[in-house]
Design a protein around this motif. Structure first.
Motif, PDB file in Angstrom:
ATOM      1  N   TYR A  54       0.920  -1.133   0.196  1.00  0.00           N
ATOM      2  CA  TYR A  54       0.010   0.056   0.032  1.00  0.00           C
ATOM      3  C   TYR A  54       1.031   1.335   0.123  1.00  0.00           C
ATOM      4  CZ  TYR A  54      -3.590  -3.170   1.833  1.00  0.00           C
ATOM      5  OH  TYR A  54      -4.402  -4.464   2.040  1.00  0.00           O
ATOM      6  N   LEU A  55       0.969   1.825  -1.062  1.00  0.00           N
ATOM      7  CA  LEU A  55       1.694   2.927  -1.058  1.00  0.00           C
ATOM      8  C   LEU A  55       1.034   4.397  -1.327  1.00  0.00           C
ATOM      9  CD1 LEU A  55       4.655   1.921  -3.588  1.00  0.00           C
ATOM     10  CD2 LEU A  55       4.233   1.408  -1.071  1.00  0.00           C
ATOM     11  N   THR A  56       1.707   5.242  -0.502  1.00  0.00           N
ATOM     12  CA  THR A  56       1.030   6.734  -1.031  1.00  0.00           C
ATOM     13  C   THR A  56       2.291   7.393  -1.728  1.00  0.00           C
ATOM     14  OG1 THR A  56      -0.222   6.537   0.821  1.00  0.00           O
ATOM     15  CG2 THR A  56       0.150   8.884   0.096  1.00  0.00           C
ATOM     16  N   ARG A  57       1.940   7.839  -2.814  1.00  0.00           N
ATOM     17  CA  ARG A  57       3.020   8.464  -3.859  1.00  0.00           C
ATOM     18  C   ARG A  57       2.939   9.913  -3.410  1.00  0.00           C
ATOM     19  NH1 ARG A  57       7.992   6.845  -5.346  1.00  0.00           N
ATOM     20  NH2 ARG A  57       7.011   4.978  -6.277  1.00  0.00           N
ATOM     21  N   ILE A  58       3.891  10.678  -2.818  1.00  0.00           N
ATOM     22  CA  ILE A  58       3.705  12.119  -2.492  1.00  0.00           C
ATOM     23  C   ILE A  58       4.314  12.822  -3.748  1.00  0.00           C
ATOM     24  CG2 ILE A  58       4.355  13.863  -0.919  1.00  0.00           C
ATOM     25  CD1 ILE A  58       5.007  11.544   1.310  1.00  0.00           C
ATOM     26  N   ARG A  59       3.683  13.497  -4.387  1.00  0.00           N
ATOM     27  CA  ARG A  59       3.950  14.059  -5.718  1.00  0.00           C
ATOM     28  C   ARG A  59       4.697  15.328  -5.352  1.00  0.00           C
ATOM     29  NH1 ARG A  59       3.704  10.051  -9.083  1.00  0.00           N
ATOM     30  NH2 ARG A  59       1.591   9.149  -9.092  1.00  0.00           N
ATOM     31  N   HIS A  60       6.058  15.290  -4.749  1.00  0.00           N
ATOM     32  CA  HIS A  60       7.034  16.108  -4.656  1.00  0.00           C
ATOM     33  C   HIS A  60       8.502  15.354  -4.441  1.00  0.00           C
ATOM     34  CE1 HIS A  60       8.698  19.989  -3.480  1.00  0.00           C
ATOM     35  NE2 HIS A  60       9.169  19.413  -2.347  1.00  0.00           N
TER      36      HIS A  60
ATOM     37  N   GLU B  53      -5.105  -0.668  -7.196  1.00  0.00           N
ATOM     38  CA  GLU B  53      -5.874   0.723  -6.834  1.00  0.00           C
ATOM     39  C   GLU B  53      -4.879   1.899  -7.355  1.00  0.00           C
ATOM     40  OE1 GLU B  53      -5.590   1.717  -2.634  1.00  0.00           O
ATOM     41  OE2 GLU B  53      -6.912   3.060  -2.727  1.00  0.00           O
ATOM     42  N   TRP B  54      -5.648   2.972  -7.784  1.00  0.00           N
ATOM     43  CA  TRP B  54      -4.918   4.083  -8.126  1.00  0.00           C
ATOM     44  C   TRP B  54      -6.008   5.242  -7.908  1.00  0.00           C
ATOM     45  CZ3 TRP B  54      -5.501   8.068 -11.587  1.00  0.00           C
ATOM     46  CH2 TRP B  54      -4.559   8.796 -12.076  1.00  0.00           C
ATOM     47  N   GLN B  55      -5.614   6.027  -6.885  1.00  0.00           N
ATOM     48  CA  GLN B  55      -6.598   7.131  -6.512  1.00  0.00           C
ATOM     49  C   GLN B  55      -5.632   8.476  -6.355  1.00  0.00           C
ATOM     50  OE1 GLN B  55     -10.123   6.837  -3.720  1.00  0.00           O
ATOM     51  NE2 GLN B  55      -8.841   5.325  -3.173  1.00  0.00           N
ATOM     52  N   GLU B  56      -5.981   9.406  -7.186  1.00  0.00           N
ATOM     53  CA  GLU B  56      -5.101  10.727  -7.119  1.00  0.00           C
ATOM     54  C   GLU B  56      -5.716  11.703  -6.422  1.00  0.00           C
ATOM     55  OE1 GLU B  56      -2.110  11.670 -10.616  1.00  0.00           O
ATOM     56  OE2 GLU B  56      -4.062  12.366 -10.992  1.00  0.00           O
ATOM     57  N   PHE B  57      -5.208  12.625  -5.702  1.00  0.00           N
ATOM     58  CA  PHE B  57      -5.727  13.679  -4.971  1.00  0.00           C
ATOM     59  C   PHE B  57      -4.731  14.904  -5.104  1.00  0.00           C
ATOM     60  CE2 PHE B  57      -6.675   9.609  -2.760  1.00  0.00           C
ATOM     61  CZ  PHE B  57      -7.924   9.700  -2.637  1.00  0.00           C
ATOM     62  N   PRO B  58      -5.524  16.066  -5.289  1.00  0.00           N
ATOM     63  CA  PRO B  58      -4.810  17.541  -5.630  1.00  0.00           C
ATOM     64  C   PRO B  58      -4.383  17.945  -3.977  1.00  0.00           C
ATOM     65  CG  PRO B  58      -7.428  17.779  -5.659  1.00  0.00           C
ATOM     66  CD  PRO B  58      -7.134  16.356  -5.234  1.00  0.00           C
ATOM     67  N   THR B  59      -3.653  19.153  -4.192  1.00  0.00           N
ATOM     68  CA  THR B  59      -3.567  19.830  -2.935  1.00  0.00           C
ATOM     69  C   THR B  59      -4.731  20.405  -2.328  1.00  0.00           C
ATOM     70  OG1 THR B  59      -2.742  21.641  -4.084  1.00  0.00           O
ATOM     71  CG2 THR B  59      -0.935  20.216  -3.515  1.00  0.00           C
TER      72      THR B  59
ATOM     73  N   ASP C 131      -0.174  19.965   1.621  1.00  0.00           N
ATOM     74  CA  ASP C 131       0.555  20.703   0.714  1.00  0.00           C
ATOM     75  C   ASP C 131       0.903  20.226  -0.606  1.00  0.00           C
ATOM     76  OD1 ASP C 131       0.317  22.634   2.745  1.00  0.00           O
ATOM     77  OD2 ASP C 131       2.138  22.067   3.804  1.00  0.00           O
ATOM     78  N   TYR C 132       0.979  19.060  -0.982  1.00  0.00           N
ATOM     79  CA  TYR C 132       1.514  18.343  -2.079  1.00  0.00           C
ATOM     80  C   TYR C 132       0.358  17.399  -2.406  1.00  0.00           C
ATOM     81  CZ  TYR C 132       5.785  19.480   0.350  1.00  0.00           C
ATOM     82  OH  TYR C 132       6.624  20.376   0.888  1.00  0.00           O
ATOM     83  N   PRO C 133       0.177  17.421  -3.945  1.00  0.00           N
ATOM     84  CA  PRO C 133      -0.740  15.970  -4.562  1.00  0.00           C
ATOM     85  C   PRO C 133      -0.386  14.791  -4.066  1.00  0.00           C
ATOM     86  CG  PRO C 133       0.165  17.495  -6.033  1.00  0.00           C
ATOM     87  CD  PRO C 133       0.974  18.013  -4.757  1.00  0.00           C
ATOM     88  N   TYR C 134      -1.154  14.025  -3.882  1.00  0.00           N
ATOM     89  CA  TYR C 134      -0.725  12.499  -3.703  1.00  0.00           C
ATOM     90  C   TYR C 134      -1.656  11.483  -4.269  1.00  0.00           C
ATOM     91  CZ  TYR C 134      -4.574  13.255  -0.408  1.00  0.00           C
ATOM     92  OH  TYR C 134      -5.531  13.477   0.208  1.00  0.00           O
ATOM     93  N   THR C 135      -0.915  10.268  -4.207  1.00  0.00           N
ATOM     94  CA  THR C 135      -1.672   9.137  -4.824  1.00  0.00           C
ATOM     95  C   THR C 135      -1.733   7.774  -4.164  1.00  0.00           C
ATOM     96  OG1 THR C 135      -1.069   9.989  -7.183  1.00  0.00           O
ATOM     97  CG2 THR C 135      -2.050   7.806  -7.331  1.00  0.00           C
ATOM     98  N   PHE C 136      -2.896   7.469  -4.034  1.00  0.00           N
ATOM     99  CA  PHE C 136      -3.014   6.085  -3.128  1.00  0.00           C
ATOM    100  C   PHE C 136      -3.052   5.040  -4.325  1.00  0.00           C
ATOM    101  CE2 PHE C 136      -5.897   8.022   0.362  1.00  0.00           C
ATOM    102  CZ  PHE C 136      -4.969   8.589   1.119  1.00  0.00           C
ATOM    103  N   LEU C 137      -1.966   3.931  -3.925  1.00  0.00           N
ATOM    104  CA  LEU C 137      -1.490   2.901  -4.914  1.00  0.00           C
ATOM    105  C   LEU C 137      -1.597   1.714  -4.040  1.00  0.00           C
ATOM    106  CD1 LEU C 137       1.103   4.744  -6.540  1.00  0.00           C
ATOM    107  CD2 LEU C 137      -0.511   3.906  -7.957  1.00  0.00           C
TER     108      LEU C 137
END
Ligand SMILES: NC(=O)c1ccc[n+]([C@@H]2O[C@H](COP(=O)([O-])OP(=O)(O)OC[C@H]3O[C@@H](n4cnc5c(N)ncnc54)[C@H](OP(=O)(O)O)[C@@H]3O)[C@@H](O)[C@H]2O)c1
Length: 166
Positions: A115-121, A142-148, A153-159
């Motif tokens: 279960y990864l949360t990719r922090i887009r920074h 699973e792939w769910q993307e979220f904006p700031t 403070d950063y966009p992130y994606t649940f994978l």
């Protein structure tokens, strides 16, 4: 066999920590972490345990890895090897590997799920990094993307990934 799951918040440059702490605060990631791990065992290195603001995580069996003997952590089971940590889970169902870097690395070959949360920074000042993953050996489920927003403070994606059968 007990399912072994890795759970981590990983930045774009593979960073997971800085100065013994997380890289940033992402309340929705904390919520996901709590929802997934509550009721299960969590295995962590002693530095990750020491980074927890309130000590042992409630509602979970906390298993802490250290090579030190005669050490006790309140509310935790202390183990001297990953094998003994996994055995300490008993038949407690899915067990979560919650870091840090070396513990993820040791558990990677045995893990069934990530279960990864990719922090887009990319955090240039990070000092702790997730192992390099061969994603061809993992299937994304699973792939769910979220904006700031005002709390993130950063966009992130649940994978979520499961290991491909070989
Ligand atoms: N982003 C995320 O999802 C995430 C998750 C977790 C942690 N973190 C961050 O990562 C950093 C902490 O991680 P870290 O990599 O520095 O340390 P760590 O993995 O938490 O702890 C390392 C220590 O664990 C013990 N250990 C590990 N494997 C062992 C084994 N097989 N047998 C016995 N003992 C073992 C050793 O302790 P002894 O030296 O006592 O032998 C080792 O020095 C912090 O910045 C934290 O905030 C981030």
């Amino acid at each position: 066999m007990t399912p072994i799951s890795i759970i981590a918040a990983v930045a774009d440059n593979n960073a997971i920590g800085r100065n013994g702490q997380l890289l940033c605060r992402l309340p929705n990631d904390m919520k996901r972490f709590k929802e997934l791990t509550t009721g299960h065992s969590v295995i962590m290195g002693h530095r990750t345990y020491e980074s927890l603001p309130k000590g042992a995580l409630p509602g979970r069996k906390n298993i802490v890895l250290t090579s030190q003997s005669d050490i006790h952590y309140v509310g935790c089971t202390v183990c001297n090897s990953l094998a003994s940590a996994l055995a300490a889970n008993g038949d407690g169902g899915e067990v979560f590997i919650i870091g840090g870097a070396g513990v993820y690395g040791q558990a990677l070959e045995a893990a069934d799920k990530m279960y990864l949360t990719r922090i887009r920074h990319a955090f240039a000042d990070a000092d702790t990094f997730f192992p390099v993953i061969d994603f061809s050996r993992w299937e994304e489920t699973e792939w769910q993307e979220f904006p700031t927003d005002d709390r993130h403070d950063y966009p992130y994606t649940f994978l979520t990934y499961i290991r491909r059968k070989e």
